[in-house]
Enzyme design. Structure first.
Site, short mmCIF file in Angstrom:
data_model
loop_
_atom_site.label_atom_id
_atom_site.label_comp_id
_atom_site.label_asym_id
_atom_site.label_seq_id
_atom_site.Cartn_x
_atom_site.Cartn_y
_atom_site.Cartn_z
N THR A 132 0.83 -1.21 0.00
CA THR A 132 0.00 0.00 0.00
C THR A 132 0.86 1.26 0.00
OG1 THR A 132 -1.44 1.29 1.45
CG2 THR A 132 -0.11 -0.36 2.52
N ASP A 133 0.28 2.36 -0.47
CA ASP A 133 1.00 3.65 -0.40
C ASP A 133 1.09 4.16 1.03
OD1 ASP A 133 -1.68 4.35 -0.01
OD2 ASP A 133 -1.71 5.92 -1.54
N GLU A 134 0.31 3.55 1.95
CA GLU A 134 0.28 4.07 3.32
C GLU A 134 1.61 3.88 4.04
OE1 GLU A 134 -3.38 3.37 5.43
OE2 GLU A 134 -4.47 3.08 3.55
N TYR A 158 -1.69 -0.58 10.95
CA TYR A 158 -1.84 -1.22 9.63
C TYR A 158 -0.65 -0.89 8.74
CZ TYR A 158 -3.27 -1.65 4.73
OH TYR A 158 -3.30 -1.95 3.38
N LYS A 162 2.37 -3.31 7.22
CA LYS A 162 2.64 -3.49 5.78
C LYS A 162 4.08 -3.06 5.47
CE LYS A 162 0.17 -4.62 2.90
NZ LYS A 162 -0.24 -5.95 2.35
N PRO A 213 -20.63 8.81 8.47
CA PRO A 213 -19.63 9.36 9.39
C PRO A 213 -18.39 9.88 8.66
CG PRO A 213 -19.64 6.95 9.49
CD PRO A 213 -20.63 7.33 8.44
N ARG A 222 -7.34 11.35 -0.39
CA ARG A 222 -6.91 10.03 -0.84
C ARG A 222 -6.90 10.03 -2.38
NH1 ARG A 222 -5.57 10.16 3.61
NH2 ARG A 222 -5.97 8.74 5.34
P1 NAD Z 1 -9.61 -7.36 2.19
O1 NAD Z 1 -9.58 -7.10 3.66
O2 NAD Z 1 -10.84 -7.04 1.41
O3 NAD Z 1 -9.26 -8.89 1.91
C1 NAD Z 1 -8.24 -9.57 2.58
C2 NAD Z 1 -8.41 -11.06 2.32
O4 NAD Z 1 -7.36 -11.74 3.01
C3 NAD Z 1 -9.74 -11.64 2.84
O5 NAD Z 1 -10.30 -12.50 1.89
C4 NAD Z 1 -9.32 -12.40 4.10
O6 NAD Z 1 -10.16 -13.52 4.36
C5 NAD Z 1 -7.91 -12.84 3.73
N1 NAD Z 1 -7.08 -13.08 4.92
C6 NAD Z 1 -6.93 -12.24 6.00
N2 NAD Z 1 -6.11 -12.82 6.90
C7 NAD Z 1 -5.71 -14.00 6.37
C8 NAD Z 1 -4.85 -15.02 6.83
N3 NAD Z 1 -4.23 -14.96 8.02
N4 NAD Z 1 -4.65 -16.10 6.03
C9 NAD Z 1 -5.27 -16.19 4.83
N5 NAD Z 1 -6.12 -15.26 4.36
C10 NAD Z 1 -6.33 -14.17 5.12
O7 NAD Z 1 -8.34 -6.57 1.62
P2 NAD Z 1 -8.14 -5.81 0.23
O8 NAD Z 1 -8.64 -4.43 0.37
O9 NAD Z 1 -8.62 -6.67 -0.87
O10 NAD Z 1 -6.55 -5.73 0.19
C11 NAD Z 1 -5.78 -6.78 -0.39
C12 NAD Z 1 -4.32 -6.42 -0.33
O11 NAD Z 1 -4.10 -5.19 -1.03
C13 NAD Z 1 -3.81 -6.18 1.10
O12 NAD Z 1 -2.51 -6.72 1.19
C14 NAD Z 1 -3.79 -4.68 1.25
O13 NAD Z 1 -2.80 -4.27 2.17
C15 NAD Z 1 -3.45 -4.26 -0.18
N6 NAD Z 1 -3.95 -2.92 -0.58
C16 NAD Z 1 -5.27 -2.59 -0.41
C17 NAD Z 1 -5.72 -1.34 -0.83
C18 NAD Z 1 -7.17 -0.94 -0.71
O14 NAD Z 1 -7.52 0.21 -1.03
N7 NAD Z 1 -8.07 -1.82 -0.30
C19 NAD Z 1 -4.83 -0.44 -1.43
C20 NAD Z 1 -3.48 -0.82 -1.58
C21 NAD Z 1 -3.06 -2.06 -1.16
P1 TYD Z 2 -10.62 4.02 4.43
O1 TYD Z 2 -11.63 3.64 3.39
O2 TYD Z 2 -10.69 3.39 5.78
O3 TYD Z 2 -9.18 3.82 3.77
P2 TYD Z 2 -7.71 4.29 4.33
O4 TYD Z 2 -7.83 4.68 5.75
O5 TYD Z 2 -6.94 3.03 4.15
O6 TYD Z 2 -7.29 5.40 3.44
O7 TYD Z 2 -10.70 5.59 4.63
C1 TYD Z 2 -10.56 6.49 3.55
C2 TYD Z 2 -10.61 7.89 4.12
O8 TYD Z 2 -11.93 8.13 4.64
C3 TYD Z 2 -9.67 8.11 5.29
O9 TYD Z 2 -9.19 9.46 5.23
C4 TYD Z 2 -10.55 7.93 6.52
C5 TYD Z 2 -11.90 8.44 6.03
N1 TYD Z 2 -13.10 7.79 6.62
C6 TYD Z 2 -14.14 8.58 7.11
O10 TYD Z 2 -14.08 9.83 7.08
N2 TYD Z 2 -15.23 7.95 7.59
C7 TYD Z 2 -15.34 6.59 7.64
O11 TYD Z 2 -16.37 6.05 8.15
C8 TYD Z 2 -14.27 5.80 7.13
C9 TYD Z 2 -14.32 4.30 7.18
C10 TYD Z 2 -13.16 6.44 6.61
#
Ligand code: NAD
Ligand code: TYD
Length: 353
Positions: A132-134, A158, A162, A213, A222
């Site tokens: 992630t970019d975070e 988190y 990562k 919220p 973002r």
């Molecule tokens: P998600 O939470 O929707 O899905 C995570 C999946 O991993 C789920 O299916 C869960 O059951 C599985 N999982 C969790 N713990 C596990 C374990 N111990 N063993 C096996 N499986 C397990 O997450 P996502 O949003 O799809 O993110 C996927 C990846 O991409 C992550 O590594 C996250 O850090 C990265 N990522 C996400 C975003 C985003 O915006 N969502 C952006 C950049 C990177």
């Molecule tokens: P989120 O979807 O949790 O992603 P991330 O924290 O990984 O960027 O949140 C996106 C942005 O929205 C973040 O600045 C937090 C804000 N946010 C709210 O303002 N209200 C909410 O209920 C949630 C879940 C996030």
């Protein structure tokens, strides 16, 4: 011979799009989707390809030190695309150890299994870690971007977990010669996104006339990318990326949270046949997230120039498609917001006042 590819976390949001892309685009691969099916994992996300001849679901935990090496031994994987993770910042604040276990220890367990399975011949193998970019921390409102050279500066449990996993991936490359590649992507949105994250949570709440919220003043920024564009980038990096390299993936699409939610409210008013401005009345400013990063913005020049990827969708179009998907999939929403998650959501929301 067919290649065996392990995709972890394939039942989650991004993983399900990656699994579908690989299963349909590469009949010459056997795709193994390993997922523990936590609250965030849902096999409904993949029901359209569940019976494909080149697809196998394996229920298992990436932290399992016995099972993971056995799985590598059994299936002789040629490549790994590792997405399984705990992914929600708010949950990491209330339960950091779950993030340490899965994101750090689980990643190391996979790295070690790959190292041992591939020790005699690493030729043609690939361990691709999705990050992630975070990990880069937070930007000011100064027009700068995260590049692959930006120093790591994570602030939440988190992003710290990562960042740690990224360091271990590089350590396995540098120390043992494991053929690794990493990508760091900005915020994704689209179908199958679990409704604890900002966009799907807001869609669901607007639909049910519940408060939306917004943390703090809603000024955090973002950089949003359509999930299918992330899946396409993962495909390109898995096949064309260079070992030991990192690629940033981003939408070049920065939105202040409050502006994004106002845009979403406009779309929802139109789709639900409400009067203009009705959904926006649900916007509720609540206590800010602890350590809330101000701004994320990705420079994806390296990926665009070296590997030829670019985002395909304009944000408004992607947001419309996303809203349409959620409105057409109420059953999916009801299923994932029932039971365990519902009580978590109520607790979270109540604690924010
Ligand atoms: P998600 O939470 O929707 O899905 C995570 C999946 O991993 C789920 O299916 C869960 O059951 C599985 N999982 C969790 N713990 C596990 C374990 N111990 N063993 C096996 N499986 C397990 O997450 P996502 O949003 O799809 O993110 C996927 C990846 O991409 C992550 O590594 C996250 O850090 C990265 N990522 C996400 C975003 C985003 O915006 N969502 C952006 C950049 C990177
Ligand atoms: P989120 O979807 O949790 O992603 P991330 O924290 O990984 O960027 O949140 C996106 C942005 O929205 C973040 O600045 C937090 C804000 N946010 C709210 O303002 N209200 C909410 O209920 C949630 C879940 C996030």
């Amino acid at each position: 011979m067919k290649k065996n590819i392990l995709i972890t976390g394939g039942a989650g949001f991004i993983g399900s799009h990656v699994v579908r892309l690989f299963v349909t685009k590469y009949p010459e691969y056997n795709i193994y989707n390993l997922d523990a099916l936590t609250y965030a994992g849902n096999l409904e996300n993949l029901k359209d390809i569940a019976d494909a001849p080149n697809y196998t679901f394996v229920k298992g935990d990436i932290t399992d030190e016995i099972f993971i090496p056995q799985l590598f031994e059994k299936h002789k994987f040629d490549g790994v695309v590792h997405l399984a993770a705990e992914s929600h910042v708010d949950r990491s604040i209330t339960d950091p150890f779950a993030f340490i276990r899965t994101n750090i220890f689980g990643t190391c367990n996979l790295l070690n299994a790959a190292k041992n399975a591939w020790k005699d011949n690493m030729e043609g193998k690939r361990f691709y870690h999705i990050s992630t970019d975070e990990v880069y921390g937070a930007l000011e409102f100064d027009g700068t971007f995260f590049t692959e050279k930006t120093k790591y500066d994570p602030h939440s449990p988190y992003s710290a977990s990562k960042a740690s996993s990224d360091h271990f991936v590089r350590a396995y490359h540098d120390t043992y010669g494991l053929p690794t590649v990493i990508s760091n992507c900005s915020n994704n949105y689209g179908a199958n996104h679990f409704p604890e994250k900002l966009i799907p949570l807001s869609i669901n709440n607007i639909k049910h006339n519940r408060p939306i919220p917004i943390y703090g003043k809603g000024e955090n920024v973002r950089d949003w990318l359509y999930v299918n564009d992330h899946a396409r980038a993962i495909d390109i990096i898995f096949h064309k990326g260079k070992n030991g390299e990192t690629y940033n993936i981003g939408g070049n699409n920065e939105w202040k949270n409050i502006d994004l939610i106002r845009k979403l409210c406009e779309i929802m008013d139109r789709k639900l046949g409400r009067n203009a401005g009705e959904s926006a009345k649900l916007i509720t400013f609540v206590k800010d997230r602890a350590g809330h990063d101000l701004r994320y913005a990705i420079d994806s020049t390296k990926l665009q120039t070296e590997l030829g990827w670019k985002p395909s969708l304009q944000f408004e179009e992607g947001l419309e498609k996303t809203v349409d998907w959620y409105l057409a999939n109420q059953e999916w929403l009801d299923n994932v917001t029932s039971g365990q998650y519902q009580s978590y959501y109520e607790k979270q929301y109540k604690s924010r006042g």
